[in-house]
Design a protein around this motif. Structure first.
Motif, PDB file in Angstrom:
ATOM      1  N   ARG A   1      -2.274  -2.220   5.773  1.00 21.90           N
ATOM      2  CA  ARG A   1      -1.889  -2.523   4.398  1.00 21.90           C
ATOM      3  C   ARG A   1      -0.464  -3.025   4.393  1.00 21.90           C
ATOM      4  O   ARG A   1       0.372  -2.554   5.161  1.00 21.90           O
ATOM      5  CB  ARG A   1      -1.997  -1.283   3.499  1.00 21.90           C
ATOM      6  CG  ARG A   1      -3.413  -0.803   3.287  1.00 21.90           C
ATOM      7  CD  ARG A   1      -3.433   0.495   2.516  1.00 21.90           C
ATOM      8  NE  ARG A   1      -4.793   1.002   2.361  1.00 21.90           N
ATOM      9  CZ  ARG A   1      -5.420   1.148   1.214  1.00 21.90           C
ATOM     10  NH1 ARG A   1      -4.799   0.816   0.102  1.00 21.90           N
ATOM     11  NH2 ARG A   1      -6.640   1.618   1.163  1.00 21.90           N
TER      12      ARG A   1
ATOM     13  N   MET B   1       2.633  -4.402   1.545  1.00 27.20           N
ATOM     14  CA  MET B   1       3.112  -4.681   0.200  1.00 27.20           C
ATOM     15  C   MET B   1       4.457  -5.396   0.305  1.00 27.20           C
ATOM     16  O   MET B   1       5.343  -4.953   1.025  1.00 27.20           O
ATOM     17  CB  MET B   1       3.260  -3.393  -0.614  1.00 27.20           C
ATOM     18  CG  MET B   1       3.682  -3.627  -2.056  1.00 27.20           C
ATOM     19  SD  MET B   1       3.868  -2.090  -3.005  1.00 27.20           S
ATOM     20  CE  MET B   1       2.175  -1.523  -3.064  1.00 27.20           C
TER      21      MET B   1
ATOM     22  N   LEU C   1      -0.307  -4.096  -8.381  1.00 32.25           N
ATOM     23  CA  LEU C   1      -0.816  -4.804  -7.210  1.00 32.25           C
ATOM     24  C   LEU C   1      -2.122  -4.194  -6.707  1.00 32.25           C
ATOM     25  O   LEU C   1      -3.054  -4.908  -6.344  1.00 32.25           O
ATOM     26  CB  LEU C   1       0.219  -4.750  -6.080  1.00 32.25           C
ATOM     27  CG  LEU C   1       1.348  -5.762  -6.117  1.00 32.25           C
ATOM     28  CD1 LEU C   1       2.397  -5.390  -5.077  1.00 32.25           C
ATOM     29  CD2 LEU C   1       0.825  -7.157  -5.878  1.00 32.25           C
ATOM     30  N   HIS C   2      -2.177  -2.876  -6.670  1.00 32.74           N
ATOM     31  CA  HIS C   2      -3.364  -2.186  -6.164  1.00 32.74           C
ATOM     32  C   HIS C   2      -4.591  -2.507  -7.008  1.00 32.74           C
ATOM     33  O   HIS C   2      -5.649  -2.867  -6.484  1.00 32.74           O
ATOM     34  CB  HIS C   2      -3.101  -0.675  -6.144  1.00 32.74           C
ATOM     35  CG  HIS C   2      -4.206   0.105  -5.510  1.00 32.74           C
ATOM     36  ND1 HIS C   2      -4.350   1.470  -5.693  1.00 32.74           N
ATOM     37  CD2 HIS C   2      -5.253  -0.265  -4.731  1.00 32.74           C
ATOM     38  CE1 HIS C   2      -5.402   1.893  -5.034  1.00 32.74           C
ATOM     39  NE2 HIS C   2      -5.970   0.856  -4.436  1.00 32.74           N
TER      40      HIS C   2
ATOM     41  N   SER D   1      -5.776  -6.113  -6.567  1.00 32.56           N
ATOM     42  CA  SER D   1      -6.538  -6.330  -5.348  1.00 32.56           C
ATOM     43  C   SER D   1      -7.945  -5.758  -5.469  1.00 32.56           C
ATOM     44  O   SER D   1      -8.918  -6.387  -5.043  1.00 32.56           O
ATOM     45  CB  SER D   1      -5.807  -5.691  -4.155  1.00 32.56           C
ATOM     46  OG  SER D   1      -6.510  -5.932  -2.948  1.00 32.56           O
TER      47      SER D   1
ATOM     48  N   ALA E   1       4.954 -10.243  -6.684  1.00 25.15           N
ATOM     49  CA  ALA E   1       4.743  -9.254  -5.629  1.00 25.15           C
ATOM     50  C   ALA E   1       3.452  -9.593  -4.919  1.00 25.15           C
ATOM     51  O   ALA E   1       2.619 -10.349  -5.428  1.00 25.15           O
ATOM     52  CB  ALA E   1       4.680  -7.838  -6.208  1.00 25.15           C
TER      53      ALA E   1
ATOM     54  N   PHE F   1       0.232  -8.015  -2.093  1.00 26.96           N
ATOM     55  CA  PHE F   1      -0.427  -6.876  -1.457  1.00 26.96           C
ATOM     56  C   PHE F   1      -1.542  -7.407  -0.575  1.00 26.96           C
ATOM     57  O   PHE F   1      -2.243  -8.354  -0.933  1.00 26.96           O
ATOM     58  CB  PHE F   1      -1.004  -5.933  -2.516  1.00 26.96           C
ATOM     59  CG  PHE F   1      -1.794  -4.775  -1.969  1.00 26.96           C
ATOM     60  CD1 PHE F   1      -1.163  -3.604  -1.576  1.00 26.96           C
ATOM     61  CD2 PHE F   1      -3.179  -4.858  -1.846  1.00 26.96           C
ATOM     62  CE1 PHE F   1      -1.898  -2.533  -1.073  1.00 26.96           C
ATOM     63  CE2 PHE F   1      -3.917  -3.793  -1.349  1.00 26.96           C
ATOM     64  CZ  PHE F   1      -3.283  -2.627  -0.960  1.00 26.96           C
ATOM     65  N   SER F   2      -1.717  -6.773   0.598  1.00 24.16           N
ATOM     66  CA  SER F   2      -2.763  -7.203   1.513  1.00 24.16           C
ATOM     67  C   SER F   2      -3.378  -5.995   2.210  1.00 24.16           C
ATOM     68  O   SER F   2      -2.683  -5.036   2.550  1.00 24.16           O
ATOM     69  CB  SER F   2      -2.185  -8.164   2.562  1.00 24.16           C
ATOM     70  OG  SER F   2      -3.170  -8.593   3.461  1.00 24.16           O
ATOM     71  N   LYS F   3      -4.708  -6.057   2.398  1.00 22.85           N
ATOM     72  CA  LYS F   3      -5.414  -5.013   3.141  1.00 22.85           C
ATOM     73  C   LYS F   3      -6.410  -5.676   4.088  1.00 22.85           C
ATOM     74  O   LYS F   3      -7.202  -6.521   3.695  1.00 22.85           O
ATOM     75  CB  LYS F   3      -6.158  -4.071   2.197  1.00 22.85           C
ATOM     76  CG  LYS F   3      -6.960  -2.980   2.912  1.00 22.85           C
ATOM     77  CD  LYS F   3      -7.691  -2.093   1.923  1.00 22.85           C
ATOM     78  CE  LYS F   3      -8.492  -1.014   2.638  1.00 22.85           C
ATOM     79  NZ  LYS F   3      -9.573  -1.580   3.487  1.00 22.85           N
TER      80      LYS F   3
ATOM     81  N   ASN G   1       5.959   1.360  -7.764  1.00 23.81           N
ATOM     82  CA  ASN G   1       6.278   1.450  -6.345  1.00 23.81           C
ATOM     83  C   ASN G   1       7.617   2.145  -6.120  1.00 23.81           C
ATOM     84  O   ASN G   1       8.072   2.270  -4.988  1.00 23.81           O
ATOM     85  CB  ASN G   1       6.307   0.050  -5.724  1.00 23.81           C
ATOM     86  CG  ASN G   1       7.262  -0.892  -6.448  1.00 23.81           C
ATOM     87  OD1 ASN G   1       7.503  -0.736  -7.637  1.00 23.81           O
ATOM     88  ND2 ASN G   1       7.799  -1.856  -5.732  1.00 23.81           N
TER      89      ASN G   1
ATOM     90  N   THR H   1      -0.059   1.104  -8.582  1.00 24.28           N
ATOM     91  CA  THR H   1       0.680  -0.121  -8.847  1.00 24.28           C
ATOM     92  C   THR H   1      -0.235  -1.193  -9.435  1.00 24.28           C
ATOM     93  O   THR H   1      -1.445  -1.174  -9.247  1.00 24.28           O
ATOM     94  CB  THR H   1       1.305  -0.680  -7.561  1.00 24.28           C
ATOM     95  OG1 THR H   1       0.263  -1.065  -6.656  1.00 24.28           O
ATOM     96  CG2 THR H   1       2.184   0.381  -6.894  1.00 24.28           C
TER      97      THR H   1
ATOM     98  N   LEU I   1       1.281 -12.194   4.222  1.00 21.71           N
ATOM     99  CA  LEU I   1       0.166 -11.373   3.756  1.00 21.71           C
ATOM    100  C   LEU I   1      -1.136 -11.691   4.481  1.00 21.71           C
ATOM    101  O   LEU I   1      -1.934 -10.796   4.755  1.00 21.71           O
ATOM    102  CB  LEU I   1      -0.034 -11.562   2.249  1.00 21.71           C
ATOM    103  CG  LEU I   1       1.027 -10.974   1.323  1.00 21.71           C
ATOM    104  CD1 LEU I   1       0.770 -11.426  -0.106  1.00 21.71           C
ATOM    105  CD2 LEU I   1       1.040  -9.443   1.399  1.00 21.71           C
TER     106      LEU I   1
END
Length: 316
Positions: free
Chosen positions: A161, A163, A129-130, A133, A152, A154-156, A105, A127, A265
């Motif tokens: 999105r 982070m 995180l990506h 997810s 860390a 992450f949310s979508k 990141n 990342t 998140l």
């Protein structure tokens, strides 16, 4: 996938053997998904149809902290996966590698990694995180919190999105194993100097190190990496469960941070939340009831998410 062959790279524990002789007809593309963290990286090797062939392990792959080490870990992880599948190391050039790495990141780190002359057919970086997810929710909307060496989120949700965290031990990573270990060391030093409250952490470090006192603690930990501090996180949880006030305070502080992260998140939509990483099971019971109600099990691993990402990028 428990029946997969597993190899461990020479950087991690044992050397990769040179016994590979298998040949795949017409040398189709192979896909390698790598989840690279601050303590180790894990990889999953799949054939062109997405069928798993093997898994492997290698050393730390935080590209922001150690760019050269991360590149080496990716290569060794790939070699170990090929070895476990019975494939020649010459097949490196047929690998499409999806790699989700800690530290990706940071723009300067991304640029440096893209300049690496890697040995693969393709290297697709994102990342950790990506890919976590992607794996946890099978590409669908959702949130994920990683609590391993670092922390860390992450949310979508639809087009939104978010982070959070992932700033590294010096700037953040509250709730991560390295942060918890480092704070325990600090508390032990204060107690040894008679400035901070007494804590069982001091005796615990003395037992582990084989010697006591602030100078012994300093000598052992000064200049150490995140992975080193993270090794002591389970000790802090154990002492907190036994009622040590200082350990309890540290664990409470970490839980409050992760609670705030989870709340933010999941606020962007009706988001389900997966927690992954070596400390996830330790933190989950310490979150509020409304957050625990949103927790779901991961559909698949971050490595599988990295495979999904690599296939997307390679247009397969």
């Amino acid at each position: 996938m428990s029946g997969l062959n597993i190899a461990i790279s020479q950087q991690y524990v044992m050397p990769v053997s040179k016994r590979n002789t298998m040949v795949i007809e017409n040398t189709p593309s192979l896909f390698l998904g790598i989840d690279g963290g601050g303590s180790k990286c894990r990889a999953l090797l799949c054939d062109a149809k997405g069928q798993p062939l093997s898994k492997s392990l290698a050393g730390p792959a935080n590209a922001n902290q150690d760019l050269k080490g991360a590149c080496q870990a990716l290569t060794l992880c790939a070699e170990a996966a090929l070895d476990a599948a019975g494939l020649s190391l010459s097949y490196l050039k047929y690998l499409h590698v999806g790699a989700g790495l800690a530290g990706m990141n940071v723009p300067a780190t991304v640029a440096a990694m893209k300049n690496w002359s890697h040995p693969f057919a393709g290297l697709y970086l994102t990342t950790d995180l990506h890919i976590a997810s992607l794996g946890a929710h099978n590409g669908e909307d959702g949130a994920v919190i990683i609590t391993g060496t670092g922390s860390a989120g992450f949310s979508k949700s639809g087009s939104q999105r978010l982070m959070l965290g992932g700033y590294g031990l010096q700037l953040g990573d509250q709730g991560g194993g390295a942060w918890l270990g480092l704070e325990a060391v600090k508390a032990s030093l204060l107690a040894s100097d008679g400035i901070g409250p007494d804590t069982a952490l001091t005796d615990a470090f003395e037992e582990v190190l084989g010697r006591g006192g602030s100078l012994a603690i300093m000598d052992n930990f000064i200049g150490q990496t995140s992975a080193t501090f993270a090794k002591y996180a389970p000790m802090v949880f154990s002492l907190a469960d036994q009622g040590d006030r200082v350990a309890l305070a540290l664990v409470s502080q970490g839980a409050q941070y992760l609670q705030a992260m989870a709340t933010k998140l999941t606020a962007i939509g009706p988001v389900k939340l997966a927690m992954i990483g070596g400390l996830a099971a330790k933190w989950q019971p310490r979150l509020s009831a409304d957050i625990r109600e949103k927790l779901v099990d991961s559909v698949s691993s971050p490595e599988q998410g990295a495979i999904y990402f690599a296939r997307q990028q390679a247009k397969v």
